[in-house]
Scaffold this active site. Structure first.
Site, mmCIF file in Angstrom:
data_model
loop_
_atom_site.group_PDB
_atom_site.id
_atom_site.type_symbol
_atom_site.label_atom_id
_atom_site.label_comp_id
_atom_site.label_asym_id
_atom_site.label_seq_id
_atom_site.Cartn_x
_atom_site.Cartn_y
_atom_site.Cartn_z
ATOM 1 N N VAL A 11 0.508 -1.785 0.238
ATOM 2 C CA VAL A 11 -0.097 -0.331 -0.014
ATOM 3 C C VAL A 11 0.990 1.090 -0.008
ATOM 4 O O VAL A 11 0.768 3.017 -1.232
ATOM 5 C CB VAL A 11 -0.545 -0.217 1.427
ATOM 6 N N GLU A 149 -7.393 2.038 2.530
ATOM 7 C CA GLU A 149 -7.520 1.717 1.080
ATOM 8 C C GLU A 149 -8.232 0.736 0.914
ATOM 9 O O GLU A 149 -8.301 -0.469 1.439
ATOM 10 C CB GLU A 149 -5.914 1.512 0.991
ATOM 11 N N PHE A 150 -8.811 1.693 -0.429
ATOM 12 C CA PHE A 150 -9.287 -0.223 -1.394
ATOM 13 C C PHE A 150 -8.422 -0.393 -2.391
ATOM 14 O O PHE A 150 -9.010 -1.673 -3.187
ATOM 15 C CB PHE A 150 -10.430 0.557 -2.350
ATOM 16 N N ASN A 209 -14.735 -5.441 2.882
ATOM 17 C CA ASN A 209 -14.061 -6.284 2.161
ATOM 18 C C ASN A 209 -14.787 -7.982 3.176
ATOM 19 O O ASN A 209 -14.755 -8.561 2.851
ATOM 20 C CB ASN A 209 -12.881 -5.896 3.374
ATOM 21 N N PHE A 250 -16.547 -10.956 -8.391
ATOM 22 C CA PHE A 250 -16.638 -12.123 -6.335
ATOM 23 C C PHE A 250 -17.627 -12.819 -6.314
ATOM 24 O O PHE A 250 -18.033 -13.574 -5.417
ATOM 25 C CB PHE A 250 -16.485 -10.371 -5.788
ATOM 26 N N CYS A 261 -5.788 -9.508 3.214
ATOM 27 C CA CYS A 261 -6.886 -8.727 3.881
ATOM 28 C C CYS A 261 -7.452 -8.627 4.165
ATOM 29 O O CYS A 261 -8.391 -9.429 5.311
ATOM 30 C CB CYS A 261 -6.895 -7.337 2.686
ATOM 31 N N LYS A 264 -7.571 -11.477 7.718
ATOM 32 C CA LYS A 264 -7.022 -11.191 9.068
ATOM 33 C C LYS A 264 -8.209 -9.624 9.393
ATOM 34 O O LYS A 264 -9.123 -8.713 9.917
ATOM 35 C CB LYS A 264 -5.831 -9.949 8.915
HETATM 36 P P1 NAD Z 1 2.886 -4.369 4.120
HETATM 37 O O1 NAD Z 1 3.642 -5.216 4.924
HETATM 38 O O2 NAD Z 1 3.316 -5.105 2.804
HETATM 39 O O3 NAD Z 1 3.708 -3.185 4.162
HETATM 40 C C1 NAD Z 1 3.734 -3.183 5.492
HETATM 41 C C2 NAD Z 1 5.260 -2.157 5.642
HETATM 42 O O4 NAD Z 1 5.094 -1.688 6.921
HETATM 43 C C3 NAD Z 1 6.655 -3.378 5.620
HETATM 44 O O5 NAD Z 1 7.310 -2.319 4.376
HETATM 45 C C4 NAD Z 1 7.519 -2.433 6.762
HETATM 46 O O6 NAD Z 1 8.550 -2.907 7.157
HETATM 47 C C5 NAD Z 1 6.508 -1.329 7.578
HETATM 48 N N1 NAD Z 1 6.636 -1.234 8.826
HETATM 49 C C6 NAD Z 1 6.268 -2.151 10.232
HETATM 50 N N2 NAD Z 1 6.484 -1.139 11.340
HETATM 51 C C7 NAD Z 1 7.165 0.398 10.809
HETATM 52 C C8 NAD Z 1 7.410 0.735 10.849
HETATM 53 N N3 NAD Z 1 7.456 0.797 12.534
HETATM 54 N N4 NAD Z 1 8.123 2.255 10.838
HETATM 55 C C9 NAD Z 1 8.165 2.080 8.992
HETATM 56 N N5 NAD Z 1 7.799 1.172 9.136
HETATM 57 C C10 NAD Z 1 6.917 -0.292 9.292
HETATM 58 O O7 NAD Z 1 1.540 -4.389 4.201
HETATM 59 P P2 NAD Z 1 0.168 -3.653 2.860
HETATM 60 O O8 NAD Z 1 -0.117 -4.878 2.632
HETATM 61 O O9 NAD Z 1 0.982 -2.839 2.455
HETATM 62 O O10 NAD Z 1 -0.556 -3.253 3.960
HETATM 63 C C11 NAD Z 1 -0.481 -2.030 5.318
HETATM 64 C C12 NAD Z 1 -2.265 -1.364 5.122
HETATM 65 O O11 NAD Z 1 -2.873 -1.717 4.487
HETATM 66 C C13 NAD Z 1 -2.429 -2.556 6.283
HETATM 67 O O12 NAD Z 1 -3.308 -2.310 7.635
HETATM 68 C C14 NAD Z 1 -3.379 -3.835 5.179
HETATM 69 O O13 NAD Z 1 -4.627 -4.675 5.791
HETATM 70 C C15 NAD Z 1 -4.134 -2.571 4.062
HETATM 71 N N6 NAD Z 1 -4.512 -2.510 3.041
HETATM 72 C C16 NAD Z 1 -3.591 -3.504 2.673
HETATM 73 C C17 NAD Z 1 -3.909 -3.803 0.926
HETATM 74 C C18 NAD Z 1 -3.479 -4.691 0.221
HETATM 75 O O14 NAD Z 1 -3.688 -5.572 -0.770
HETATM 76 N N7 NAD Z 1 -1.837 -5.098 0.558
HETATM 77 C C19 NAD Z 1 -4.773 -2.749 0.601
HETATM 78 C C20 NAD Z 1 -5.616 -2.132 1.314
HETATM 79 C C21 NAD Z 1 -5.456 -1.942 2.705
#
Ligand code: NAD
Length: 439
Positions: A11, A149-150, A209, A250, A261, A264
Site C-alpha cells: 500500500v 485504502e481499497f 472487505n 466476486f 486482507c 485478517k
Molecule cells: P506490507 O506488509 O506490505 O507493508 C507494511 C510495511 O510497513 C513493511 O514494509 C514494514 O517493514 C513497514 N513497517 C512496519 N513497521 C514499521 C515501522 N515501525 N516504521 C516504518 N515502517 C514499518 O503491508 P501492506 O499490504 O502494504 O498493508 C499495509 C496496510 O494497508 C495494512 O493495514 C493492510 O491491511 C492495509 N491494506 C492492504 C491492502 C493490500 O492489498 N495489501 C489493501 C488495502 C489496505
C-alpha cells in the site's frame, strides 16, 4: 505538496509513488533497511504491475525519496500517511503495535502542526487512540484522518490512480480540502470522494472487505451443493450474477480466499463485534466457510492418492494468493502444500512471481521450485492449480499430458471446460462441477 508515507509495502509504496507521479514530493519511510536499500538502488522489492516504472521515473526526478529516518520525514512534511501493516494478532484482532509505535515516535518528533492520515486498515475508534498517543507526546496540534485504502494487489497502481472512491474520514473541513487536493489528479473525470466522520470511514473498509469475503464464501457453499446434486456452479454463477441487484463480480467459487486482507479483516471485524458484545453472524459464517473450503479442496486431492501419499509427486501451479502478485500471505496454496508435504508427498512448484516468497515459507525439503511450468510437471502424478494466472488459462494440453506421469488435474479456479478436458483424456477435478474420470 510535501508528504511522507510511513510503511513502504504494497500500500505505502504504491500510494507514495502515485502521489509523487502527479508532482508531489514524497518521502517513503520504512524500518526494513534491506527494502529501503533496494529502493534506493532502483530495485522494487514487490511485484506489482506498472510499479517499477513509476518508482524509477520519480526517484530520477528527485520527487521520491526512500529512508529509514522517520525524524527526517516528520521534519519535512505536514501530511504524514500511515501505511504500516496491521496483521492479525493471536486473538484474531488487528495488531496495532507497529502503527501505534510509529504514532508515538511521530508525536515525539513533531515540531508543529501535523496531519496524520491512516491508510492502514484499523478498527473503529483507532483515530481516537492515535490522537491520544500523539497528545501524550506533544502539545502541538494534530488532525487525525481515516483514509482507508481499497486497492487490489495485482492492480494496485490502476486502483490508486483510478479509484472507485476515496474515503476521507475527518470532521475538519480544512483538512478535507488538503486531502482532496492530493487526490484531485486522480479524480479528473468525476469526483468520487466520500467525506465522513473517522469512525464511519474506519468501518467502511471492514464492511467492504467482509461483504466481498461473504460473496466468495457464499458461492463456495453453492459450489459444494452443486457437487452433491450434479449441478454446474459455473452455470449457476452466470444465472445468479446476471441479476443487477447481485452483480457478477466476486462470485467465483474456488479454493477459498486468502491474502493479507480478507482473512485478517473478517477476523478483526468479528473481534470488533465481540468487544461490543455483538456477534456478526454473517462474517463468522464467511470466515468458517472459507477455512472449510481450503481444507475440502486439499482433502479431495489427498483422497485420490490416499493409499500411498508418500509415493506421490504433485505438480503445483500458482503459489500466490491470487494472480498478478507475488504475495503469498494466507495463500490457500501454501496451506494445502503444507498438508500435502505432511502426508509425505513431494511437490514440484511453479509460480510466475511468487516462488521466492513461497520458498521462504515452505523451505526446500520435499519441494522443488521451477521457473518453467511444464518443467514442474515432469514425472508428477497430477497437477494442482491454485492461482488463476493468465498463462495457465490456455496451456499446451498435449505437452501437459506428456509431462505428467498420470493425467490428473485438480483445478481450484475452474479454468478449463470439463468436456474439453475429457476429450483431452484428463481426469479432471474442479470446484462445483462434475468430476471427469479418465477413460
Ligand atoms: P506490507 O506488509 O506490505 O507493508 C507494511 C510495511 O510497513 C513493511 O514494509 C514494514 O517493514 C513497514 N513497517 C512496519 N513497521 C514499521 C515501522 N515501525 N516504521 C516504518 N515502517 C514499518 O503491508 P501492506 O499490504 O502494504 O498493508 C499495509 C496496510 O494497508 C495494512 O493495514 C493492510 O491491511 C492495509 N491494506 C492492504 C491492502 C493490500 O492489498 N495489501 C489493501 C488495502 C489496505
Amino acid at each position: 505538496m510535501r508528504v511522507s508515507v510511513v510503511g513502504t509495502g504494497y500500500v505505502g509504496l504504491v500510494a507514495g509513488c502515485c502521489f509523487s507521479d502527479v508532482g508531489n514530493h514524497v518521502i517513503c519511510v520504512d524500518v526494513d533497511e534491506r527494502k529501503i536499500a533496494m529502493l534506493k538502488n532502483g530495485e522494487v522489492p514487490i511485484y506489482e504491475p506498472g510499479l517499477a516504472e513509476i518508482v524509477h521515473r520519480n526517484a530520477k526526478a528527485g520527487r521520491l525519496e526512500f529512508t529509514t529516518d522517520l525524524e527526517y520525514a516528520v521534519a519535512h512534511s505536514v501530511v504524514i500517511f500511515l501505511a504500516v501493516g496491521t496483521p492479525q494478532a493471536d486473538d484474531g484482532s488487528a495488531d496495532l503495535s507497529a502503527l501505534l509505535g510509529v504514532v508515538e515516535r511521530i508525536g515525539a518528533l513533531m515540531d508543529g502542526y501535523r496531519i496524520i492520515v491512516t491508510k492502514s486498515t484499523v478498527p473503529v475508534g483507532t483515530h481516537r487512540k492515535i490522537a491520544q498517543v500523539v497528545a501524550s507526546k506533544t502539545d502541538h496540534p494534530v488532525d487525525v484522518v481515516s483514509n482507508p485504502e481499497f486497492m487490489k494487489e495485482g492492480a494496485a497502481v490502476d486502483d490508486f490512480t483510478k479509484p472507485d472512491r476515496v474515503v476521507i474520514g475527518t470532521t475538519n473541513p480544512a483538512v478535507v480540502e488538503i486531502v482532496k487536493q492530493l487526490y484531485a489528479p486522480f479524480m479528473r473525470k468525476r469526483e468520487r470522494i466520500y467525506v465522513m466522520d473517522p469512525a464511519s470511514a474506519e468501518l467502511t473498509k471492514y464492511a467492504a472487505n467482509a461483504l466481498l469475503a461473504t460473496k466468495v464464501s457464499f458461492m463456495n457453499e453453492i459450489a459444494n451443493l452443486c457437487e452433491r446434486y450434479g449441478a454446474d456452479v459455473e452455470l449457476v454463477r452466470a444465472g445468479v450474477g446476471s441479476d443487477a441487484r447481485i452483480g457478477d463480480a466476486f462470485l467465483f467459487p474456488g479454493v477459498g480466499y486468502g491474502g493479507s486482507c480478507f482473512p485478517k479483516d473478517v477476523s478483526a471485524l468479528i473481534c470488533m463485534g465481540r468487544e461490543a458484545d455483538y456477534t456478526p453472524l454473517i462474517s463468522v459464517a464467511a470466515h468458517e466457510t472459507n477455512q472449510k473450503q481450503r481444507r475440502l479442496f486439499a482433502e479431495r486431492v489427498l483422497s485420490v492418492y490416499a493409499p500411498d501419499p508418500a509415493a506421490t509427486t504433485l505438480a503445483v501451479w500458482g503459489l500466490a494468493f491470487k494472480s498478478r502478485t507475488d504475495d503469498v500471505r494466507e495463500a490457500p496454496a501454501l496451506t494445502a502444500i503444507e498438508m500435502f508435504m505432511r502426508s509425505g508427498m513431494t511437490i514440484r512448484a511453479h509460480d510466475p512471481e511468487a516462488m521466492d516468497n513461497a520458498r521462504s515459507q515452505l523451505g526446500d525439503a520435499r519441494i522443488t521450485y521451477h521457473d518453467d511450468g511444464y518443467d514442474a510437471l515432469k514425472g508428477a502424478d497430477g497437477l494442482v492449480i491454485f492461482t488463476d494466472w493468465q498463462e495457465f488459462r490456455t496451456p499446451d494440453f498435449e505437452l501437459m499430458k506428456s509431462r505428467l506421469s498420470r493425467p490428473v488435474v485438480f483445478d481450484g479456479r475452474n479454468l478449463y471446460d470439463p468436456s474439453f478436458m475429457k476429450k483431452q483424456g484428463f481426469e479432471y477435478h474442479s470446484v462445483g462441477r462434475p468430476t471427469i474420470r479418465a477413460v
